[in-house]
Motif scaffolding. Sequence first.
Motif: not given
Length: 295
Positions: A179-203
Amino acid sequence: MDRKIVCARLAQQVTRLVKQEKMTPIPGITLFYSESGSVRKPVMYKPAIVIVFQGKKTGYFGKSVIQYDASKYLMLTVPVPFECETFATPELPLAGLSLGVDVLQLQDLLIDIGDDDGFHPPPLTHGIHSALLTEEMLCATERLLDAMAHPCDARVLGPHIVREILYHVLQGPCGGALLSLVSRQTQFSQIARALRRIEHHFTDSLSVDQLAAEANMSVSAFHHNFKAVTSTSPLQYLKSYRLHQARMMMLQEGMKAGVAALKVGYESPSQFSREFKRFFGVTPGEEMTRMRYTG
């Protein structure tokens, strides 16, 4: 239901499907099988629910030690680096499956659940969890493996059974993490977005300041929340992610270490080799030799 008998039967099904190579793939599902264990070593899994029917794995995440076997499943909601040890023998092989966590499918499921009065999972902030493998999940995975033996069943029934397993996880003790993964306003979801950013742009040349700004956090708050989710710092996470990606390029594509180093963003092959050995315990060349020897 006798759990031991059911898990032994499911392990046999996995063994049969993997060895016969006649299984029909179902999106998001990966079967795994091994007759040998492995020593504790760094790994990084994508978001997934990992169910082991036979054998055992031990995960080391920060100060936590997580066992997952025929009694407990592992759930990762974000790609997190941790260390893993595997226990398996030819007489008792490791056998199980991994179910990828699809955010869109999860959102669709939550819409169907709606405002059900009985659904109030507490929020969970870590990226990795373990929970009891329930009877409902075992029954569903048995039907999933049965479906993989028949192309039409896999195509028509497979996605619905995957959804059912995700539903049972969502209703269980790990539901709050999903649930935290898809709840847009949680700190967890904000970190999850940062992790996706790293996943797609790690170079790219990613800075902590940039990632914190995109997560709409101060640098100190970003550091604190990032470590709560991944058990590591943003810079250390980025380094480990690049090293894991380079290792996969070398092992799966036969890429030379120097080329892989450049591909993942290293400017110095010698620095890459030093950090690779510090992280994995062997040089890139030794790792390639070891993998060729072990098959």
